[in-house]
Each structure stands twice: as C-alpha cells, then as structure tokens.
Write a protein that holds these residues in place. Structure first.
Motif, PDB file in Angstrom:
ATOM      1  N   THR A  12       0.854  -1.189   0.000  1.00 31.75           N
ATOM      2  CA  THR A  12       0.000   0.000   0.000  1.00 31.75           C
ATOM      3  C   THR A  12       0.885   1.231   0.000  1.00 31.75           C
ATOM      4  N   GLU A  13       0.708   2.082  -0.984  1.00 34.57           N
ATOM      5  CA  GLU A  13       1.502   3.299  -1.100  1.00 34.57           C
ATOM      6  C   GLU A  13       0.879   4.420  -0.282  1.00 34.57           C
ATOM      7  N   TRP A  14       1.667   5.025   0.585  1.00 33.63           N
ATOM      8  CA  TRP A  14       1.202   6.141   1.417  1.00 33.63           C
ATOM      9  C   TRP A  14       0.635   7.251   0.537  1.00 33.63           C
ATOM     10  N   ASP A  15       1.306   7.546  -0.569  1.00 34.20           N
ATOM     11  CA  ASP A  15       0.871   8.631  -1.453  1.00 34.20           C
ATOM     12  C   ASP A  15      -0.476   8.354  -2.113  1.00 34.20           C
ATOM     13  N   ALA A  16      -0.859   7.091  -2.193  1.00 36.94           N
ATOM     14  CA  ALA A  16      -2.130   6.734  -2.825  1.00 36.94           C
ATOM     15  C   ALA A  16      -3.309   6.881  -1.864  1.00 36.94           C
ATOM     16  N   THR A  18      -5.944   8.714   0.711  1.00 35.33           N
ATOM     17  CA  THR A  18      -6.555  10.036   0.852  1.00 35.33           C
ATOM     18  C   THR A  18      -6.087  10.638   2.175  1.00 35.33           C
ATOM     19  N   ASP A  19      -6.307  11.934   2.348  1.00 30.97           N
ATOM     20  CA  ASP A  19      -5.942  12.584   3.611  1.00 30.97           C
ATOM     21  C   ASP A  19      -6.657  11.929   4.788  1.00 30.97           C
ATOM     22  N   ARG A  22      -4.960   8.633   5.581  1.00 32.66           N
ATOM     23  CA  ARG A  22      -3.680   8.874   6.254  1.00 32.66           C
ATOM     24  C   ARG A  22      -3.896   9.219   7.721  1.00 32.66           C
ATOM     25  N   SER A  46      12.805   3.841   3.499  1.00 34.70           N
ATOM     26  CA  SER A  46      12.357   2.810   2.558  1.00 34.70           C
ATOM     27  C   SER A  46      13.523   1.890   2.176  1.00 34.70           C
TER      28      SER A  46
END
Length: 112
Positions: A12-16, A18-19, A22, A46
């Motif tokens: 799971t990508e943090w950037d993907a 939503t606020d 997160r 990372s």
C-alpha cells in the motif's frame, strides 16, 4: 514477557491514500504507541535507501538498496511487555500495516 514486533509494510503506497485514510492510519499507530507496555521504536527509511553489507573471503561486499525485491519491507519495530503471546498477537492485529497488505512478526525477546 517482552515481545519484539517487527512491522513489515506491504504494497500500500502512502501517497495513494486520501488525507482521511492517512489520518486514520496515523491515529491507529498513535493508539498502538499509547498502549500500556508498548515501547515504540524508530521508523526506518524505505528499502531503496538501504545499504546491504556481506562479507565474503574477508572482504566487505556492499550493495545499494535491498538485495532482492520484496513485497513486505521492515519499516519499524516496537517492544511490548505483555502477559502472554495471545496479548502480543492481539496488539499486532491492531497495527495498521497488518491490514494494509503488510504483516507483523511477533518474537519473544530472549531474557525478556
């Protein structure tokens, strides 16, 4: 008994996220850190920021990044003083990484 919980992040990508997602993840980790008996450890960079060292024939062999491509990378640790393994497993199941494609490895500490 003390247990080391090794937190492996999944794919799971943090950037993907939503606020709102997160914030939920951050709140989940804060709740874990606030649990009595938990000593949070530092988070790691990372895998791409790693340097891997092996020794062969007395010489250090150094490579950038992880040696192999991994789906789950160690991202952090914590120590949990618990009554038993069941309590440590229950805490591990509440760690956000465990439900985001990652895993949490629970190990008793020797002498813990």
């Amino acid at each position: 008994m003390k247990y080391m919980l090794l937190i492996h992040h999944g794919d799971t990508e943090w950037d993907a996220l939503t606020d709102e997602e997160r914030q939920e993840v951050a709140a989940g980790y804060q709740a874990i850190n606030d649990t009595p008996g938990v000593t949070p450890g530092p988070w790691m960079g990372s895998p791409e920021t790693a340097t891997t060292v092996r020794v062969q024939d007395g010489a250090a062999l150094i490579t950038d990044g992880p040696f192999v491509t991994v789906k789950e990378a160690l991202g952090g640790t914590l120590v949990y003083e618990a009554d038993d393994l069941d309590a440590a497993i229950e805490l591990a199941s509440r760690i956000p990484a465990a439900r985001m494609g990652g895993a949490v490895e629970v190990r008793p500490l020797v002498g813990g």
